[in-house]
Design an enzyme around this catalytic site. Structure first.
Site, PDB file in Angstrom:
ATOM      1  N   LEU A   1       0.845  -1.201   0.000  1.00 47.77           N
ATOM      2  CA  LEU A   1       0.000   0.000   0.000  1.00 47.77           C
ATOM      3  C   LEU A   1       0.881   1.252   0.000  1.00 47.77           C
ATOM      4  CD1 LEU A   1      -2.871  -0.871   2.495  1.00 47.77           C
ATOM      5  CD2 LEU A   1      -2.537  -1.561   0.119  1.00 47.77           C
TER       6      LEU A   1
ATOM      7  N   ALA B   1      -0.583   4.390  -1.517  1.00 47.52           N
ATOM      8  CA  ALA B   1      -1.419   5.446  -2.109  1.00 47.52           C
ATOM      9  C   ALA B   1      -1.743   6.579  -1.146  1.00 47.52           C
ATOM     10  CB  ALA B   1      -2.714   4.833  -2.638  1.00 47.52           C
TER      11      ALA B   1
ATOM     12  N   ARG C   1       0.651  14.173   6.943  1.00 48.07           N
ATOM     13  CA  ARG C   1       1.433  14.561   8.119  1.00 48.07           C
ATOM     14  C   ARG C   1       2.918  14.783   7.819  1.00 48.07           C
ATOM     15  NH1 ARG C   1      -1.158   9.623  11.426  1.00 48.07           N
ATOM     16  NH2 ARG C   1      -1.538   8.969   9.273  1.00 48.07           N
TER      17      ARG C   1
ATOM     18  N   GLY D   1       3.776   0.711   2.537  1.00 49.11           N
ATOM     19  CA  GLY D   1       4.935   1.456   2.047  1.00 49.11           C
ATOM     20  C   GLY D   1       5.552   2.343   3.107  1.00 49.11           C
ATOM     21  N   ASP D   2       4.796   2.637   4.167  1.00 43.46           N
ATOM     22  CA  ASP D   2       5.347   3.506   5.216  1.00 43.46           C
ATOM     23  C   ASP D   2       5.838   2.716   6.422  1.00 43.46           C
ATOM     24  OD1 ASP D   2       3.059   2.828   6.632  1.00 43.46           O
ATOM     25  OD2 ASP D   2       2.443   4.887   7.050  1.00 43.46           O
TER      26      ASP D   2
ATOM     27  N   ASN E   1      -1.060  -2.386  16.403  1.00 44.51           N
ATOM     28  CA  ASN E   1      -1.113  -2.910  15.036  1.00 44.51           C
ATOM     29  C   ASN E   1      -0.016  -2.276  14.180  1.00 44.51           C
ATOM     30  OD1 ASN E   1      -1.964  -3.917  12.559  1.00 44.51           O
ATOM     31  ND2 ASN E   1      -3.473  -2.273  12.251  1.00 44.51           N
TER      32      ASN E   1
ATOM     33  N   ARG F   1      32.633  11.801  -5.516  1.00 42.71           N
ATOM     34  CA  ARG F   1      31.321  11.887  -6.158  1.00 42.71           C
ATOM     35  C   ARG F   1      31.154  10.746  -7.157  1.00 42.71           C
ATOM     36  NH1 ARG F   1      31.444  17.657  -8.410  1.00 42.71           N
ATOM     37  NH2 ARG F   1      29.453  16.996  -9.289  1.00 42.71           N
TER      38      ARG F   1
ATOM     39  N   ASN G   1      37.416  21.179 -16.320  1.00 44.35           N
ATOM     40  CA  ASN G   1      36.693  20.242 -17.189  1.00 44.35           C
ATOM     41  C   ASN G   1      35.463  20.856 -17.846  1.00 44.35           C
ATOM     42  OD1 ASN G   1      35.434  20.432 -14.676  1.00 44.35           O
ATOM     43  ND2 ASN G   1      34.427  18.453 -14.920  1.00 44.35           N
TER      44      ASN G   1
ATOM     45  N   SER H   1      52.366  21.469  -7.844  1.00 43.21           N
ATOM     46  CA  SER H   1      51.288  22.153  -7.111  1.00 43.21           C
ATOM     47  C   SER H   1      50.717  23.324  -7.898  1.00 43.21           C
ATOM     48  CB  SER H   1      51.828  22.684  -5.781  1.00 43.21           C
ATOM     49  OG  SER H   1      52.213  21.601  -4.992  1.00 43.21           O
TER      50      SER H   1
END
Ligand code: UD1
Ligand code: MG
Length: 451
Positions: A11, A13, A18, A102-103, A170, A316, A369, A388
Protein backbone atom coordinates in the site's frame (compact mmCIF):
# COMPACT_ATOMS: atom_id res chain seq x y z
CA UNK A 1 -3.55 -29.85 -1.59
CA UNK A 2 -2.84 -27.08 -4.15
CA UNK A 3 0.56 -25.39 -3.78
CA UNK A 4 0.70 -22.19 -1.74
CA UNK A 5 0.41 -19.15 -3.92
CA UNK A 6 1.54 -15.89 -2.34
CA UNK A 7 0.47 -12.44 -3.53
CA UNK A 8 1.96 -9.36 -1.88
CA UNK A 9 0.11 -6.05 -1.97
CA UNK A 10 2.13 -2.97 -1.02
CA UNK A 11 0.00 0.00 0.00
CA UNK A 12 1.54 3.25 -1.17
CA UNK A 13 -1.42 5.45 -2.11
CA UNK A 14 -1.78 7.39 1.12
CA UNK A 15 -1.46 11.16 0.81
CA UNK A 16 0.98 11.34 3.70
CA UNK A 17 -0.51 14.65 4.86
CA UNK A 18 1.43 14.56 8.12
CA UNK A 19 4.77 14.63 6.24
CA UNK A 20 4.03 18.22 5.09
CA UNK A 21 5.63 17.43 1.74
CA UNK A 22 5.01 17.63 -1.99
CA UNK A 23 6.77 14.26 -2.34
CA UNK A 24 4.58 11.13 -1.93
CA UNK A 25 5.28 9.70 1.53
CA UNK A 26 6.74 6.39 0.33
CA UNK A 27 9.33 8.28 -1.77
CA UNK A 28 10.97 9.77 1.31
CA UNK A 29 14.34 8.18 1.81
CA UNK A 30 15.87 6.00 4.50
CA UNK A 31 19.56 5.17 4.19
CA UNK A 32 19.46 6.92 0.78
CA UNK A 33 16.68 4.71 -0.67
CA UNK A 34 12.96 5.52 -0.95
CA UNK A 35 10.90 3.73 1.70
CA UNK A 36 9.03 1.92 -1.07
CA UNK A 37 12.26 0.43 -2.40
CA UNK A 38 13.02 -1.06 1.03
CA UNK A 39 9.58 -2.65 1.15
CA UNK A 40 9.89 -4.02 -2.39
CA UNK A 41 13.25 -5.64 -1.55
CA UNK A 42 11.71 -7.25 1.52
CA UNK A 43 8.77 -8.49 -0.54
CA UNK A 44 11.13 -9.91 -3.18
CA UNK A 45 13.06 -11.88 -0.59
CA UNK A 46 9.91 -13.96 0.05
CA UNK A 47 9.86 -15.04 -3.62
CA UNK A 48 6.11 -14.41 -3.99
CA UNK A 49 4.07 -15.30 -7.06
CA UNK A 50 3.19 -11.65 -7.54
CA UNK A 51 3.79 -8.17 -6.13
CA UNK A 52 1.26 -5.38 -6.72
CA UNK A 53 1.75 -1.80 -5.58
CA UNK A 54 -1.28 0.41 -4.87
CA UNK A 55 -0.69 4.05 -5.81
CA UNK A 56 -2.73 7.23 -5.67
CA UNK A 57 -3.42 9.74 -8.47
CA UNK A 58 -0.46 11.87 -9.64
CA UNK A 59 2.15 9.52 -8.23
CA UNK A 60 4.32 9.00 -11.31
CA UNK A 61 7.44 8.82 -9.17
CA UNK A 62 5.91 5.96 -7.17
CA UNK A 63 4.91 4.10 -10.35
CA UNK A 64 8.49 4.46 -11.64
CA UNK A 65 9.92 3.29 -8.33
CA UNK A 66 7.62 0.25 -8.30
CA UNK A 67 8.74 -0.91 -11.76
CA UNK A 68 9.00 -3.64 -12.95
CA UNK A 69 6.13 -4.52 -10.63
CA UNK A 70 2.65 -3.43 -11.72
CA UNK A 71 0.76 -0.71 -9.93
CA UNK A 72 -2.97 -0.27 -9.49
CA UNK A 73 -4.58 3.09 -9.03
CA UNK A 74 -6.66 3.75 -5.94
CA UNK A 75 -8.44 6.87 -7.07
CA UNK A 76 -10.36 7.90 -3.97
CA UNK A 77 -7.79 7.16 -1.21
CA UNK A 78 -10.59 6.08 1.05
CA UNK A 79 -8.46 4.15 3.51
CA UNK A 80 -6.37 0.99 3.78
CA UNK A 81 -9.36 -1.32 3.18
CA UNK A 82 -10.27 0.60 0.04
CA UNK A 83 -6.64 0.34 -1.12
CA UNK A 84 -6.64 -3.47 -0.86
CA UNK A 85 -9.99 -3.51 -2.63
CA UNK A 86 -8.39 -1.62 -5.54
CA UNK A 87 -5.77 -4.38 -5.85
CA UNK A 88 -8.27 -7.26 -5.68
CA UNK A 89 -8.99 -7.58 -9.44
CA UNK A 90 -5.26 -7.96 -10.18
CA UNK A 91 -4.71 -10.84 -7.75
CA UNK A 92 -3.90 -14.16 -9.34
CA UNK A 93 -5.75 -16.79 -7.26
CA UNK A 94 -3.53 -16.50 -4.19
CA UNK A 95 -3.80 -18.84 -1.21
CA UNK A 96 -2.13 -16.15 0.94
CA UNK A 97 -2.25 -12.41 0.55
CA UNK A 98 0.36 -10.43 2.43
CA UNK A 99 -0.38 -6.73 2.85
CA UNK A 100 2.66 -4.55 3.46
CA UNK A 101 2.64 -0.80 4.02
CA UNK A 102 4.93 1.46 2.05
CA UNK A 103 5.35 3.51 5.22
CA UNK A 104 6.52 0.56 7.32
CA UNK A 105 9.87 -0.07 5.67
CA UNK A 106 11.96 -1.89 8.28
CA UNK A 107 10.01 -5.10 8.63
CA UNK A 108 12.26 -8.18 8.32
CA UNK A 109 11.59 -11.03 5.86
CA UNK A 110 12.00 -13.52 8.73
CA UNK A 111 9.11 -11.89 10.59
CA UNK A 112 6.90 -12.13 7.51
CA UNK A 113 7.81 -15.81 7.13
CA UNK A 114 6.70 -16.38 10.75
CA UNK A 115 3.35 -14.74 9.92
CA UNK A 116 2.76 -16.90 6.85
CA UNK A 117 3.69 -20.00 8.82
CA UNK A 118 1.25 -19.06 11.58
CA UNK A 119 -1.53 -18.58 9.05
CA UNK A 120 -1.00 -22.00 7.56
CA UNK A 121 -0.54 -23.67 10.94
CA UNK A 122 -3.74 -22.25 12.45
CA UNK A 123 -5.78 -21.73 9.25
CA UNK A 124 -6.51 -18.24 10.60
CA UNK A 125 -8.37 -15.95 8.22
CA UNK A 126 -6.06 -13.12 9.20
CA UNK A 127 -2.68 -12.94 10.92
CA UNK A 128 -1.72 -9.47 12.10
CA UNK A 129 1.77 -8.32 12.94
CA UNK A 130 1.75 -6.67 16.35
CA UNK A 131 4.23 -4.76 18.50
CA UNK A 132 4.42 -3.61 22.09
CA UNK A 133 4.52 0.17 22.32
CA UNK A 134 3.87 1.96 25.58
CA UNK A 135 0.84 4.28 25.27
CA UNK A 136 0.09 7.01 24.35
CA UNK A 137 0.63 6.30 20.65
CA UNK A 138 -1.53 6.68 17.54
CA UNK A 139 -1.36 3.04 16.42
CA UNK A 140 -4.46 0.84 16.28
CA UNK A 141 -4.82 -1.41 19.35
CA UNK A 142 -4.99 -5.22 19.14
CA UNK A 143 -7.68 -6.65 21.41
CA UNK A 144 -7.19 -10.33 22.27
CA UNK A 145 -9.81 -12.78 23.54
CA UNK A 146 -9.22 -15.13 26.44
CA UNK A 147 -7.77 -17.81 24.13
CA UNK A 148 -5.13 -15.40 22.92
CA UNK A 149 -6.79 -15.03 19.53
CA UNK A 150 -7.26 -11.57 18.06
CA UNK A 151 -10.83 -10.38 18.47
CA UNK A 152 -10.64 -6.92 16.96
CA UNK A 153 -8.42 -3.99 15.97
CA UNK A 154 -9.52 -0.60 17.22
CA UNK A 155 -8.09 2.58 15.71
CA UNK A 156 -6.68 4.92 18.36
CA UNK A 157 -9.06 7.72 17.37
CA UNK A 158 -12.02 5.44 18.02
CA UNK A 159 -10.83 3.59 21.11
CA UNK A 160 -12.23 3.76 24.64
CA UNK A 161 -9.79 4.72 27.40
CA UNK A 162 -9.55 1.05 28.44
CA UNK A 163 -8.64 -0.02 24.88
CA UNK A 164 -6.22 2.88 24.53
CA UNK A 165 -4.39 1.61 27.60
CA UNK A 166 -3.46 -1.61 25.75
CA UNK A 167 0.17 -1.73 24.68
CA UNK A 168 -0.24 -4.32 21.91
CA UNK A 169 -0.39 -2.29 18.70
CA UNK A 170 -1.11 -2.91 15.04
CA UNK A 171 1.86 -2.59 12.68
CA UNK A 172 -0.56 -2.74 9.74
CA UNK A 173 1.15 -5.77 8.18
CA UNK A 174 -1.37 -8.57 7.59
CA UNK A 175 -1.43 -12.06 6.12
CA UNK A 176 -4.88 -12.93 4.85
CA UNK A 177 -6.51 -16.11 3.57
CA UNK A 178 -6.67 -15.45 -0.18
CA UNK A 179 -9.91 -17.41 -0.63
CA UNK A 180 -11.70 -15.44 2.11
CA UNK A 181 -10.40 -11.98 1.16
CA UNK A 182 -12.93 -10.97 -1.55
CA UNK A 183 -15.92 -11.86 0.68
CA UNK A 184 -14.45 -9.95 3.63
CA UNK A 185 -13.63 -6.83 1.61
CA UNK A 186 -17.14 -6.76 0.19
CA UNK A 187 -18.58 -6.26 3.65
CA UNK A 188 -16.30 -3.39 4.77
CA UNK A 189 -18.24 -0.27 5.71
CA UNK A 190 -16.80 3.21 6.19
CA UNK A 191 -15.73 4.27 9.67
CA UNK A 192 -18.29 6.60 11.22
CA UNK A 193 -15.44 8.78 12.52
CA UNK A 194 -13.16 9.19 9.49
CA UNK A 195 -15.38 7.92 6.68
CA UNK A 196 -12.54 5.60 5.57
CA UNK A 197 -12.66 1.87 4.88
CA UNK A 198 -10.32 0.31 7.43
CA UNK A 199 -8.47 -2.85 6.49
CA UNK A 200 -8.29 -3.54 10.21
CA UNK A 201 -12.04 -4.26 10.22
CA UNK A 202 -11.34 -7.53 8.38
CA UNK A 203 -10.58 -9.07 11.76
CA UNK A 204 -14.05 -8.63 13.29
CA UNK A 205 -15.70 -9.57 9.97
CA UNK A 206 -13.73 -12.83 9.87
CA UNK A 207 -14.66 -13.55 13.47
CA UNK A 208 -18.30 -13.13 12.58
CA UNK A 209 -17.80 -15.86 9.95
CA UNK A 210 -16.51 -18.16 12.70
CA UNK A 211 -12.89 -17.81 11.55
CA UNK A 212 -10.02 -17.00 13.90
CA UNK A 213 -7.44 -14.22 13.68
CA UNK A 214 -3.96 -14.42 15.21
CA UNK A 215 -1.19 -12.03 16.22
CA UNK A 216 2.53 -12.46 15.65
CA UNK A 217 4.71 -10.05 17.59
CA UNK A 218 7.95 -8.39 16.51
CA UNK A 219 10.09 -5.61 18.03
CA UNK A 220 8.67 -2.10 17.68
CA UNK A 221 11.91 -0.77 16.09
CA UNK A 222 11.27 -3.11 13.15
CA UNK A 223 7.63 -2.11 12.73
CA UNK A 224 7.70 1.65 13.14
CA UNK A 225 5.26 3.32 10.75
CA UNK A 226 6.49 6.59 9.26
CA UNK A 227 3.75 9.25 9.27
CA UNK A 228 5.80 12.37 10.04
CA UNK A 229 9.30 13.78 9.67
CA UNK A 230 9.94 12.82 13.27
CA UNK A 231 8.91 9.26 12.43
CA UNK A 232 11.24 9.34 9.41
CA UNK A 233 14.16 10.42 11.58
CA UNK A 234 13.38 7.68 14.12
CA UNK A 235 13.23 5.04 11.37
CA UNK A 236 16.53 6.33 9.95
CA UNK A 237 18.14 5.94 13.37
CA UNK A 238 16.82 2.38 13.69
CA UNK A 239 18.03 1.44 10.20
CA UNK A 240 21.46 3.01 10.68
CA UNK A 241 21.87 1.08 13.93
CA UNK A 242 21.22 -2.10 11.96
CA UNK A 243 23.61 -1.19 9.14
CA UNK A 244 26.37 -0.28 11.62
CA UNK A 245 25.91 -3.55 13.49
CA UNK A 246 26.12 -5.43 10.20
CA UNK A 247 29.34 -3.61 9.24
CA UNK A 248 30.93 -4.40 12.60
CA UNK A 249 29.92 -8.04 12.34
CA UNK A 250 31.52 -8.27 8.87
CA UNK A 251 34.96 -7.12 10.06
CA UNK A 252 34.78 -3.34 9.68
CA UNK A 253 36.24 -1.13 12.42
CA UNK A 254 34.06 1.88 13.22
CA UNK A 255 35.81 4.13 15.73
CA UNK A 256 32.53 5.83 16.64
CA UNK A 257 29.69 3.89 14.98
CA UNK A 258 26.98 6.43 15.77
CA UNK A 259 28.65 9.04 13.54
CA UNK A 260 28.96 6.89 10.41
CA UNK A 261 25.95 7.01 8.06
CA UNK A 262 25.61 4.20 5.57
CA UNK A 263 23.50 3.84 2.46
CA UNK A 264 21.40 0.68 2.38
CA UNK A 265 23.56 -0.55 -0.53
CA UNK A 266 27.05 0.25 0.87
CA UNK A 267 29.32 -2.73 0.24
CA UNK A 268 32.19 -3.17 2.68
CA UNK A 269 35.18 -5.51 2.59
CA UNK A 270 37.06 -6.88 5.59
CA UNK A 271 39.55 -4.93 7.66
CA UNK A 272 38.12 -1.65 6.49
CA UNK A 273 38.55 1.15 9.03
CA UNK A 274 36.15 4.06 9.15
CA UNK A 275 36.91 6.99 11.41
CA UNK A 276 34.20 9.25 12.91
CA UNK A 277 31.87 11.47 10.85
CA UNK A 278 31.68 9.80 7.47
CA UNK A 279 28.62 9.75 5.20
CA UNK A 280 28.00 7.24 2.41
CA UNK A 281 25.64 8.07 -0.44
CA UNK A 282 24.30 5.39 -2.78
CA UNK A 283 26.49 3.07 -4.84
CA UNK A 284 29.67 2.74 -2.78
CA UNK A 285 31.86 -0.35 -2.79
CA UNK A 286 34.85 -0.53 -0.49
CA UNK A 287 37.31 -3.38 -0.84
CA UNK A 288 39.43 -5.00 1.88
CA UNK A 289 41.90 -3.03 3.97
CA UNK A 290 40.73 0.46 3.01
CA UNK A 291 41.01 3.28 5.57
CA UNK A 292 38.45 6.10 5.48
CA UNK A 293 39.54 8.94 7.71
CA UNK A 294 37.24 11.44 9.41
CA UNK A 295 34.78 13.79 7.67
CA UNK A 296 34.51 12.17 4.25
CA UNK A 297 31.45 12.33 1.97
CA UNK A 298 31.42 9.41 -0.45
CA UNK A 299 28.89 8.42 -3.13
CA UNK A 300 28.95 6.33 -6.30
CA UNK A 301 32.55 5.28 -5.70
CA UNK A 302 34.62 2.12 -5.94
CA UNK A 303 37.53 2.19 -3.48
CA UNK A 304 39.94 -0.61 -4.19
CA UNK A 305 41.96 -2.52 -1.66
CA UNK A 306 44.56 -0.79 0.48
CA UNK A 307 43.56 2.77 -0.43
CA UNK A 308 43.47 5.61 2.10
CA UNK A 309 40.80 8.28 1.84
CA UNK A 310 40.58 11.59 3.72
CA UNK A 311 40.30 13.18 6.15
CA UNK A 312 37.87 15.66 4.52
CA UNK A 313 37.65 14.02 1.09
CA UNK A 314 34.66 14.18 -1.23
CA UNK A 315 34.16 11.34 -3.70
CA UNK A 316 31.32 11.89 -6.16
CA UNK A 317 29.68 9.43 -8.57
CA UNK A 318 31.98 7.70 -11.02
CA UNK A 319 35.04 7.74 -8.76
CA UNK A 320 37.26 4.67 -8.88
CA UNK A 321 40.29 4.66 -6.65
CA UNK A 322 43.27 2.38 -6.23
CA UNK A 323 44.32 -0.19 -5.33
CA UNK A 324 46.69 1.41 -2.79
CA UNK A 325 45.89 4.97 -3.85
CA UNK A 326 45.72 8.00 -1.55
CA UNK A 327 43.12 10.76 -1.58
CA UNK A 328 43.88 13.39 1.02
CA UNK A 329 42.23 16.39 2.61
CA UNK A 330 40.01 18.75 0.62
CA UNK A 331 40.26 16.66 -2.50
CA UNK A 332 37.17 16.19 -4.68
CA UNK A 333 36.80 13.53 -7.38
CA UNK A 334 33.95 13.25 -9.84
CA UNK A 335 33.79 10.70 -12.65
CA UNK A 336 37.51 10.17 -12.15
CA UNK A 337 39.79 7.17 -11.98
CA UNK A 338 42.85 7.36 -9.74
CA UNK A 339 45.08 4.41 -10.66
CA UNK A 340 47.07 1.99 -8.58
CA UNK A 341 49.32 3.69 -6.05
CA UNK A 342 48.45 7.17 -7.37
CA UNK A 343 48.22 10.08 -4.93
CA UNK A 344 46.18 13.27 -4.72
CA UNK A 345 46.87 14.36 -1.21
CA UNK A 346 45.78 17.99 -0.86
CA UNK A 347 43.31 20.61 -2.11
CA UNK A 348 42.51 19.25 -5.55
CA UNK A 349 39.62 18.83 -8.00
CA UNK A 350 39.76 15.88 -10.38
CA UNK A 351 36.67 15.78 -12.60
CA UNK A 352 36.12 13.71 -15.77
CA UNK A 353 39.70 12.48 -15.49
CA UNK A 354 41.84 9.38 -15.60
CA UNK A 355 45.06 9.31 -13.62
CA UNK A 356 47.43 6.43 -14.32
CA UNK A 357 49.23 4.21 -11.83
CA UNK A 358 51.90 5.79 -9.63
CA UNK A 359 51.15 9.39 -10.63
CA UNK A 360 51.38 12.19 -8.10
CA UNK A 361 48.93 15.07 -8.22
CA UNK A 362 50.30 18.11 -6.37
CA UNK A 363 48.38 20.32 -3.97
CA UNK A 364 45.94 22.70 -5.60
CA UNK A 365 45.71 20.91 -8.95
CA UNK A 366 42.50 21.57 -10.85
CA UNK A 367 41.21 19.75 -13.89
CA UNK A 368 39.33 22.53 -15.71
CA UNK A 369 36.69 20.24 -17.19
CA UNK A 370 33.90 22.71 -18.02
CA UNK A 371 33.72 25.73 -20.32
CA UNK A 372 30.26 26.76 -19.24
CA UNK A 373 28.66 24.63 -21.95
CA UNK A 374 30.39 21.25 -22.28
CA UNK A 375 32.45 18.89 -20.15
CA UNK A 376 35.84 17.58 -21.31
CA UNK A 377 38.19 14.84 -20.16
CA UNK A 378 41.70 14.97 -18.80
CA UNK A 379 43.80 11.85 -19.35
CA UNK A 380 46.94 11.62 -17.30
CA UNK A 381 49.28 8.67 -17.92
CA UNK A 382 51.20 6.67 -15.37
CA UNK A 383 54.07 7.93 -13.21
CA UNK A 384 53.25 11.53 -14.07
CA UNK A 385 54.17 14.33 -11.64
CA UNK A 386 51.81 17.31 -11.58
CA UNK A 387 53.34 20.21 -9.65
CA UNK A 388 51.29 22.15 -7.11
CA UNK A 389 48.79 24.77 -8.22
CA UNK A 390 48.49 23.52 -11.77
CA UNK A 391 45.44 24.14 -13.93
CA UNK A 392 44.92 21.37 -16.49
CA UNK A 393 42.60 22.75 -19.14
CA UNK A 394 40.61 19.91 -20.73
CA UNK A 395 40.43 18.30 -23.19
CA UNK A 396 43.99 17.32 -22.34
CA UNK A 397 46.31 14.33 -22.45
CA UNK A 398 49.46 14.10 -20.39
CA UNK A 399 51.77 11.26 -21.46
CA UNK A 400 53.41 8.71 -19.16
CA UNK A 401 56.23 9.96 -16.99
CA UNK A 402 55.70 13.65 -17.86
CA UNK A 403 56.49 16.35 -15.33
CA UNK A 404 54.43 19.53 -15.02
CA UNK A 405 56.11 22.35 -13.13
CA UNK A 406 54.24 23.96 -10.23
CA UNK A 407 51.91 26.80 -11.11
CA UNK A 408 51.49 25.76 -14.73
CA UNK A 409 48.35 26.35 -16.77
CA UNK A 410 48.50 23.53 -19.29
CA UNK A 411 46.38 23.95 -22.41
CA UNK A 412 48.07 21.61 -24.91
CA UNK A 413 48.66 17.86 -24.83
CA UNK A 414 51.93 16.85 -23.17
CA UNK A 415 54.06 14.08 -24.69
CA UNK A 416 55.40 11.25 -22.52
CA UNK A 417 58.51 12.07 -20.49
CA UNK A 418 58.33 15.83 -21.23
CA UNK A 419 58.84 18.61 -18.71
CA UNK A 420 56.33 21.44 -19.03
CA UNK A 421 56.70 24.91 -17.60
CA UNK A 422 53.64 27.00 -18.39
CA UNK A 423 53.77 29.97 -16.03
CA UNK A 424 54.86 33.58 -15.90
CA UNK A 425 58.61 33.99 -15.77
CA UNK A 426 60.30 35.15 -12.57
CA UNK A 427 61.79 38.66 -12.60
CA UNK A 428 64.38 39.59 -9.91
CA UNK A 429 65.32 43.13 -8.84
CA UNK A 430 68.22 42.92 -6.36
CA UNK A 431 68.14 45.39 -3.40
CA UNK A 432 64.74 46.78 -4.44
CA UNK A 433 62.71 45.50 -1.49
CA UNK A 434 64.16 47.91 1.12
CA UNK A 435 63.90 50.88 -1.31
CA UNK A 436 60.27 50.00 -1.95
CA UNK A 437 59.51 49.84 1.79
CA UNK A 438 61.22 53.20 2.46
CA UNK A 439 59.19 54.82 -0.32
CA UNK A 440 55.93 53.45 1.09
CA UNK A 441 56.80 54.57 4.64
CA UNK A 442 57.38 58.17 3.42
CA UNK A 443 54.05 58.10 1.60
CA UNK A 444 52.27 56.98 4.77
CA UNK A 445 53.97 59.65 6.93
CA UNK A 446 52.85 62.41 4.52
CA UNK A 447 49.27 61.20 4.71
CA UNK A 448 49.20 61.11 8.55
CA UNK A 449 50.56 64.71 8.75
CA UNK A 450 47.74 65.90 6.47
CA UNK A 451 45.08 63.80 8.32
C1 UD1 B 1 -2.60 2.25 9.91
C2 UD1 B 1 -3.57 1.31 10.64
C3 UD1 B 1 -3.26 1.31 12.15
C4 UD1 B 1 -1.82 0.92 12.36
C5 UD1 B 1 -0.87 1.81 11.55
C6 UD1 B 1 0.52 1.24 11.61
C7 UD1 B 1 -5.69 1.27 9.42
C8 UD1 B 1 -7.09 1.76 9.37
N1 UD1 B 1 -4.94 1.74 10.41
O1 UD1 B 1 -2.85 3.57 10.37
O2 UD1 B 1 -4.12 0.41 12.81
O3 UD1 B 1 -1.52 1.00 13.73
O4 UD1 B 1 -1.26 1.84 10.16
O5 UD1 B 1 1.46 2.07 10.99
O6 UD1 B 1 -5.31 0.45 8.60
N2 UD1 B 1 -2.79 3.92 2.22
C9 UD1 B 1 -3.29 3.71 0.95
N3 UD1 B 1 -4.52 4.20 0.65
C10 UD1 B 1 -5.29 4.87 1.54
C11 UD1 B 1 -4.78 5.07 2.85
C12 UD1 B 1 -3.53 4.57 3.15
O7 UD1 B 1 -2.63 3.11 0.09
O8 UD1 B 1 -6.40 5.27 1.19
C13 UD1 B 1 -1.43 3.39 2.53
C14 UD1 B 1 -0.45 4.48 2.92
O9 UD1 B 1 0.30 4.90 1.79
C15 UD1 B 1 0.44 3.77 3.93
C16 UD1 B 1 -0.46 2.72 4.55
O10 UD1 B 1 -1.54 2.54 3.65
O11 UD1 B 1 1.53 3.12 3.29
C17 UD1 B 1 -0.99 3.13 5.92
O12 UD1 B 1 -1.72 4.33 5.82
P1 UD1 B 1 -1.69 5.45 6.97
O13 UD1 B 1 -2.61 6.52 6.55
O14 UD1 B 1 -0.31 5.79 7.31
O15 UD1 B 1 -2.38 4.63 8.17
P2 UD1 B 1 -2.13 4.88 9.71
O16 UD1 B 1 -2.93 6.05 10.14
O17 UD1 B 1 -0.70 4.88 9.98
MG1 MG C 1 1.03 5.07 8.77
Amino acid sequence: MPPNRLSIIILAAGKGTRMQSSLPKVMHRLAQRPMLSHVISTAESLAPDQIVVVVGPDMQSVVAQAAPYPTVLQSGQLGTGDAVRAALPSLDRPSDVLVLYGDTPLVEPETLRRMLEERRRTSAAVVVLGMRVAPPVSYGRLVLDRNGNLSEIVEAAEASPATLALDLCNSGVMAIDGAALPGLLERLTPSPVKGEFYLTDLVSLARRDGRIARVIEAPAAELAGVDSRAGLAAAEAALQAKLRARALACGVTLTDPSTVWFSADTKLGRDVTIEPNVLFGPGVTIEDGVAIKSFCHIEGALIRTGSIIGPFARLRPGSAIGPDAHVGNFVELKNAVLGEGAKANHLTYLGDATIGAGSNIGAGTITCNYDGFFKYRTDIGSDVFIGSNSALVAPLRVGDGALIAAGSTVTRDVPADAIVLARGEQIEKPGQASRFRAMKRRQKDRQSVKG
